[in-house]
Design an enzyme around this catalytic site. Structure first.
Site, mmCIF file in Angstrom:
data_model
loop_
_atom_site.group_PDB
_atom_site.id
_atom_site.type_symbol
_atom_site.label_atom_id
_atom_site.label_comp_id
_atom_site.label_asym_id
_atom_site.label_seq_id
_atom_site.Cartn_x
_atom_site.Cartn_y
_atom_site.Cartn_z
ATOM 1 N N VAL A 177 0.824 -1.210 0.000
ATOM 2 C CA VAL A 177 0.000 0.000 0.000
ATOM 3 C C VAL A 177 0.859 1.262 0.000
ATOM 4 O O VAL A 177 0.512 2.267 -0.623
ATOM 5 C CB VAL A 177 -1.019 -0.025 1.168
ATOM 6 C CG1 VAL A 177 -0.350 0.176 2.512
ATOM 7 C CG2 VAL A 177 -2.114 1.003 0.953
ATOM 8 N N LYS A 178 2.026 1.216 0.634
ATOM 9 C CA LYS A 178 2.852 2.440 0.695
ATOM 10 C C LYS A 178 3.370 2.843 -0.692
ATOM 11 O O LYS A 178 3.681 3.995 -0.939
ATOM 12 C CB LYS A 178 3.990 2.298 1.695
ATOM 13 C CG LYS A 178 5.068 1.336 1.281
ATOM 14 C CD LYS A 178 6.146 1.242 2.333
ATOM 15 C CE LYS A 178 7.172 0.215 1.883
ATOM 16 N NZ LYS A 178 7.815 -0.517 2.903
#
Ligand code: B12
Length: 265
Positions: free
Chosen positions: A147-148
């Site tokens: 997700v980052k």
């Protein structure tokens, strides 16, 4: 080649400033425009002595560097020497002859990607990611999946309609294929960073063959990535798409929906 790039190569007649800014034929730039100066580094399997420096100069000359100056030489243990050579290359490039793999799909915003997946599949799209073989370089595949994300873009885990299964490093091809079957994967995303002895090519071919054999009625989409892949090698490697250095998650997500919508035969 994009129309912008083409018009840069062929500026309107009389547009002297544009011609000067975007010449079609170029030489390497070192100290002054068009001087052809280049710097290259290499290692020869010989001890560092005067003959080694001569050998390095001759090696560079045979590569077309003339004059060739050995500006750095350092012993790498007793049997090898590392060199840096600076010199002139006579190569002139015609930019109109440079082959470029153009992106064949538009970059879509996340909400459009989610909507397209939902409307085509009526379920989430399952993506399995891994580094196969002995490769332990997970930063690249994590940049795409986690997700980052990467370069200010969130990774595929961020997309509501994408289910991500990240198997991590050093996954064996049979294990990846088995997991792709168990998850009924829509796409398999594989990273290969180590290119020693063409490991990235061998592993990719092995994976493509194994996946095709395990899915006789049509395998999942197969996407590979890594900094030293040539994006033009898809057919040769038996994959659907190759992403190279600097890829962002948004590009990959956009490609997946493009393929899902029938963009890949
Ligand atoms: C970090 C690193 C490591 C870390 C890895 C940690 C980890 N968890 O990943 C550690 C220390 C473990 C490591 C080990 C080794 N490393 Co190392 N490592 C690097 C290094 C410095 C950076 C790689 C990196 O993280 N790049 C950042 C990411 C974001 O970039 P990327 O991988 O290119 O990914 C992008 C794209 O390529 C693309 N992409 C990548 N994969 C995928 C997959 C898909 C599906 C898609 C769509 C896109 C995509 O998207 C990403 C984002 O844009 C490079 C040198 C360098 N500066 O590149 C050497 C390098 C890769 N390592 C190298 C080597 C030799 C090794 C070792 C063999 C060293 C040794 N003798 O032990 C071991 C091998 C370990 C193994 N079994 O694989 C060499 C490889 C040389 C070659 N020709 O193969 C390099 C190039 C260094 C060098 N110049 O010699 N390494």
């Amino acid at each position: 080649m994009t129309s912008e790039a083409l018009s840069a190569l062929h500026p309107a007649p009389g547009d002297a400033a544009a011609v000067a800014r975007h010449p079609r034929h170029v030489r390497a730039y070192g100290d002054t425009t068009g001087d052809g100066m280049v710097q290259l580094s290499f290692t020869l399997p010989i001890p560092h002595d005067a003959r080694a420096e001569g050998a390095a100069q001759m090696f560079a000359r045979k590569m077309g560097i003339d004059p060739a100056m050995v500006v750095h030489a350092k012993a790498m243990g007793p049997d090898f020497t590392f060199f840096v050579v600076y010199g002139r290359s006579s190569v002139i490039l015609d930019l109109a002859e440079v082959p470029v793999v153009e992106r064949e799909f538009p970059i879509l915003p996340a909400n459009e990607i989610n909507l397209t997946i939902r409307s085509i599949l009526n379920r989430r799209l399952t993506v399995i990611g891994a580094c196969v073989g002995t490769d332990a370089h997970t930063v690249g595949i994590d940049a795409i999946l986690n997700v980052k994300g990467f370069a200010g873009e969130k990774g595929l885990e961020y997309y509501r309609e994408i289910k991500v299964v990240n198997l991590g490093a050093q996954v064996l091809v049979p294990d990846l294929v088995a997991r792709a079957r168990a998850e009924n994967a829509d796409a398999v995303l594989v990273s290969q960073v180590v290119t020693q002895k063409d490991a990235h090519l061998t592993n990719t071919r092995e994976l493509s063959a194994a996946l095709t054999a395990a899915f006789p009625h049509g395998r999942p989409l197969l996407v590979v990535g890594g900094p030293r892949f040539d994006p033009a090698m898809t057919a040769e490697l038996g994959v659907d798409r190759i992403f190279s250095k600097g890829t962002t998650p948004g590009e990959v997500a956009s490609y997946l929906v493009h393929a899902l919508a029938g963009g890949v035969q």
